[in-house]
Design an enzyme around this catalytic site. Structure first.
Site, PDB file in Angstrom:
ATOM      1  N   TYR A  90       0.831  -1.218   0.000  1.00  0.00           N
ATOM      2  CA  TYR A  90       0.000   0.000   0.000  1.00  0.00           C
ATOM      3  C   TYR A  90       0.862   1.264   0.000  1.00  0.00           C
ATOM      4  O   TYR A  90       0.715   2.110   0.882  1.00  0.00           O
ATOM      5  CB  TYR A  90      -0.929   0.011   1.228  1.00  0.00           C
ATOM      6  CG  TYR A  90      -1.601  -1.313   1.471  1.00  0.00           C
ATOM      7  CD1 TYR A  90      -2.637  -1.745   0.648  1.00  0.00           C
ATOM      8  CD2 TYR A  90      -1.177  -2.146   2.497  1.00  0.00           C
ATOM      9  CE1 TYR A  90      -3.240  -2.973   0.856  1.00  0.00           C
ATOM     10  CE2 TYR A  90      -1.773  -3.380   2.709  1.00  0.00           C
ATOM     11  CZ  TYR A  90      -2.803  -3.784   1.879  1.00  0.00           C
ATOM     12  OH  TYR A  90      -3.389  -5.015   2.086  1.00  0.00           O
ATOM     13  N   TYR A 134     -12.065  -7.669   6.823  1.00  0.00           N
ATOM     14  CA  TYR A 134     -10.940  -7.730   5.886  1.00  0.00           C
ATOM     15  C   TYR A 134     -10.717  -9.189   5.495  1.00  0.00           C
ATOM     16  O   TYR A 134     -10.599 -10.048   6.374  1.00  0.00           O
ATOM     17  CB  TYR A 134      -9.653  -7.146   6.484  1.00  0.00           C
ATOM     18  CG  TYR A 134      -8.478  -7.302   5.540  1.00  0.00           C
ATOM     19  CD1 TYR A 134      -8.298  -6.410   4.475  1.00  0.00           C
ATOM     20  CD2 TYR A 134      -7.587  -8.358   5.673  1.00  0.00           C
ATOM     21  CE1 TYR A 134      -7.254  -6.579   3.570  1.00  0.00           C
ATOM     22  CE2 TYR A 134      -6.538  -8.533   4.769  1.00  0.00           C
ATOM     23  CZ  TYR A 134      -6.384  -7.632   3.725  1.00  0.00           C
ATOM     24  OH  TYR A 134      -5.351  -7.804   2.828  1.00  0.00           O
ATOM     25  N   ASP A 156     -13.299 -17.023   8.195  1.00  0.00           N
ATOM     26  CA  ASP A 156     -11.928 -16.651   7.815  1.00  0.00           C
ATOM     27  C   ASP A 156     -11.085 -16.540   9.084  1.00  0.00           C
ATOM     28  O   ASP A 156     -11.124 -15.529   9.783  1.00  0.00           O
ATOM     29  CB  ASP A 156     -11.977 -15.330   7.034  1.00  0.00           C
ATOM     30  CG  ASP A 156     -10.593 -14.806   6.661  1.00  0.00           C
ATOM     31  OD1 ASP A 156      -9.584 -15.373   7.128  1.00  0.00           O
ATOM     32  OD2 ASP A 156     -10.531 -13.808   5.913  1.00  0.00           O
ATOM     33  N   LYS A 172      -1.561 -17.246   7.466  1.00  0.00           N
ATOM     34  CA  LYS A 172      -0.669 -16.480   8.348  1.00  0.00           C
ATOM     35  C   LYS A 172       0.216 -17.332   9.266  1.00  0.00           C
ATOM     36  O   LYS A 172       1.295 -17.721   8.850  1.00  0.00           O
ATOM     37  CB  LYS A 172      -1.476 -15.440   9.113  1.00  0.00           C
ATOM     38  CG  LYS A 172      -1.940 -14.313   8.179  1.00  0.00           C
ATOM     39  CD  LYS A 172      -2.235 -13.004   8.870  1.00  0.00           C
ATOM     40  CE  LYS A 172      -2.232 -11.842   7.895  1.00  0.00           C
ATOM     41  NZ  LYS A 172      -3.549 -11.420   7.426  1.00  0.00           N
TER      42      LYS A 172
HETATM   43  C1  LIG Z   1      -4.123 -11.323   6.107  1.00  0.00           C
HETATM   44  C2  LIG Z   1      -5.515 -11.770   5.946  1.00  0.00           C
HETATM   45  C3  LIG Z   1      -5.981 -12.251   4.699  1.00  0.00           C
HETATM   46  C4  LIG Z   1      -5.112 -12.280   3.470  1.00  0.00           C
HETATM   47  O1  LIG Z   1      -4.002 -13.111   3.594  1.00  0.00           O
HETATM   48  P1  LIG Z   1      -2.743 -12.909   2.618  1.00  0.00           P
HETATM   49  O2  LIG Z   1      -1.831 -14.036   2.975  1.00  0.00           O
HETATM   50  O3  LIG Z   1      -2.167 -11.554   2.943  1.00  0.00           O
HETATM   51  O4  LIG Z   1      -3.234 -12.975   1.219  1.00  0.00           O
HETATM   52  C5  LIG Z   1      -7.300 -12.670   4.630  1.00  0.00           C
HETATM   53  N1  LIG Z   1      -8.114 -12.633   5.703  1.00  0.00           N
HETATM   54  C6  LIG Z   1      -7.694 -12.190   6.906  1.00  0.00           C
HETATM   55  C7  LIG Z   1      -8.642 -12.194   8.069  1.00  0.00           C
HETATM   56  C8  LIG Z   1      -6.394 -11.736   7.075  1.00  0.00           C
HETATM   57  O5  LIG Z   1      -5.982 -11.263   8.251  1.00  0.00           O
END
Ligand SMILES: *Cc1c(COP(=O)(O)O)cnc(C)c1O
Length: 408
Positions: free
Chosen positions: A13, A141, A230, A259
């Site tokens: 960004y 997000y 997620d 992550k």
């Molecule tokens: C970081 C994140 C993503 C995206 O993961 P990337 O490995 O950066 O593509 C998706 N959802 C959540 C909740 C996240 O924290």
């Protein structure tokens, strides 16, 4: 060399025209980063949620080295290998028990794309052509690729930049009444609901109640809508439970992890689903899940993920996360007094100070580095999610530095 980098390499960004300063890192070990100029900082970000064991971890290094001797990578189309098989087995033994199938993706955003494809293909296969939309929470997000962006918060996300190119989905305020109203109106066109469970991360570091998550699950059942959870940021112990779903004791239909999966060593994510979703996809249409990344189930990444999960599960991670939670609560509580502070919140190994005004990231970062602390504030938020192995004196330094920013 770094002058060249500054002119030619994009950072997240960022503008190339007027780049913000970046700090060259020479090495990292334990909870510390060592800059090229010799300065040392403790890492309060765990490299964006990932490095739960810290850096240069002997067990994880050994896993990479050992796998390297066998093979770094082979394609996953038509081939398989021990690291992928073992990781799938271990993952399925620790996630909510309705999860039965695993798709290995190469990043969190890609795993979200795959989760959306699973949901869409599920309804297609039933011959239902109306269920093509998602319902997401405001302030959410889910990643930076197009499908993922389309379910990020419509205001703070990137909808305004790519408005014409993004599919349109539905959004709910983060409360039971609003959610119930939305799903009631739109369920006929909803393939799935997608949420970050309990903690909304990059969309604003907000927490919501287990009661709301429970209710979301009930309403998805009632209105025949799949639930995608997620857990990319929340998974693997960060909120005090192994997965944040456990706070509400719910079973998702589809789940994304990423992550911290590899302990921050390599990029790897996974989309998991229930037998119902998997069987549904196979029941009609062309019967195959339409995704297949080049680096799917990379053996190095799977090996280090196995080692990282082993290390986590063998460690007293619950006590460690609880200890960090206490340190954050104690250390950040005095911020409430400051006129500049709007809110202080802590859950598990996540500590957030929300200021009344946006902070000057560059100045705050310099100030923190002088105190030997690495954080990356955004907007009004100064927040930390340290490695689980951070000890007492480093926690003290971290919270003191965060505290000092509020009167800075
Ligand atoms: C970081 C994140 C993503 C995206 O993961 P990337 O490995 O950066 O593509 C998706 N959802 C959540 C909740 C996240 O924290």
């Amino acid at each position: 060399m770094f002058n060249f980098e500054r002119k030619h390499v994009w950072h997240p960004y960022s503008s190339m025209e007027n780049p913000a300063p970046v700090y060259p890192v020479k090495s990292a070990s334990g909870v510390r980063l060592t800059f090229e100029d010799g300065r040392e900082v403790i890492d309060g970000m765990a490299s964006w949620w990932c490095a739960i064991h810290g850096y240069n971890v002997p067990e994880l290094n050994a896993a990479v080295e050992s796998q390297l001797k066998d093979m770094a990578h082979v394609m996953f189309g038509g081939l398989t290998h021990q690291p992928a098989a073992e990781l799938a087995k271990l993952l399925l033994s620790i996630v909510p028990n309705q999860m039965e199938k695993v798709f290995f993706a190469d990043s969190g955003s890609v795993s979200v794309e795959v989760s959306m494809k699973m949901a869409l293909q599920y309804w297609q296969a039933q011959g239902n052509t109306n269920k093509t939309k998602l319902l997401a929470l405001k302030h959410g997000y889910h990643g930076d690729t197009f499908g993922a962006m389309s379910v990020c918060d419509p205001v703070s996300g990137m909808h305004h930049v790519f408005a014409d190119a993004l599919p349109k989905h539905h959004f709910s305020d983060v409360n039971i009444e609003a959610f119930e109203a939305q799903i009631k109106v739109y369920h006929m066109e909803l393939a799935a609901v997608i949420v970050e469970p309990i903690v909304q991360g990059a969309g604003g570091m907000r927490f919501y109640s287990a009661e709301l998550l429970k209710r979301i699950r009930e309403l998805c059942d009632e209105y025949d809508v799949l639930l995608i959870v997620d857990e990319i940021a929340t998974g693997f112990g960060r909120t005090g439970k192994l997965f944040a779903c456990e706070h509400a004791d719910i079973q998702p239909d589809i789940m994304c992890v990423g992550k911290a999966l590899t302990g921050g060593y390599m990029s790897l994510a996974a989309t998991l689903c229930s037998a119902k979703v998997c069987d549904g996809i196979h029941a009609g249409g062309n019967g195959v899940l339409m995704h297949g990344p080049t680096f799917m189930a990379n053996p190095l990444a799977c090996s280090v993920a196995l080692a990282s999960l082993g290390l986590l599960l063998d460690s007293p991670w619950q006590q460690r996360v609880q200890y960090i939670e206490q340190q954050l609560l104690q250390g950040l509580e005095p911020c409430r007094e400051h006129a500049t502070v709007a809110d202080v919140r802590v859950l598990g190994a996540i500590g957030v100070i929300e200021m009344k005004e946006p902070v000057n990231v560059q100045k705050v970062q310099e100030h923190l580095i002088e105190q030997g602390v690495w954080l990356r504030p955004f907007g009004k938020l100064i927040y930390a999610m340290p490695p689980f192995v951070m000890g007492a004196s480093d926690m003290k330094r971290l919270t003191s530095a965060m505290l000092s920013v509020t009167s800075f």
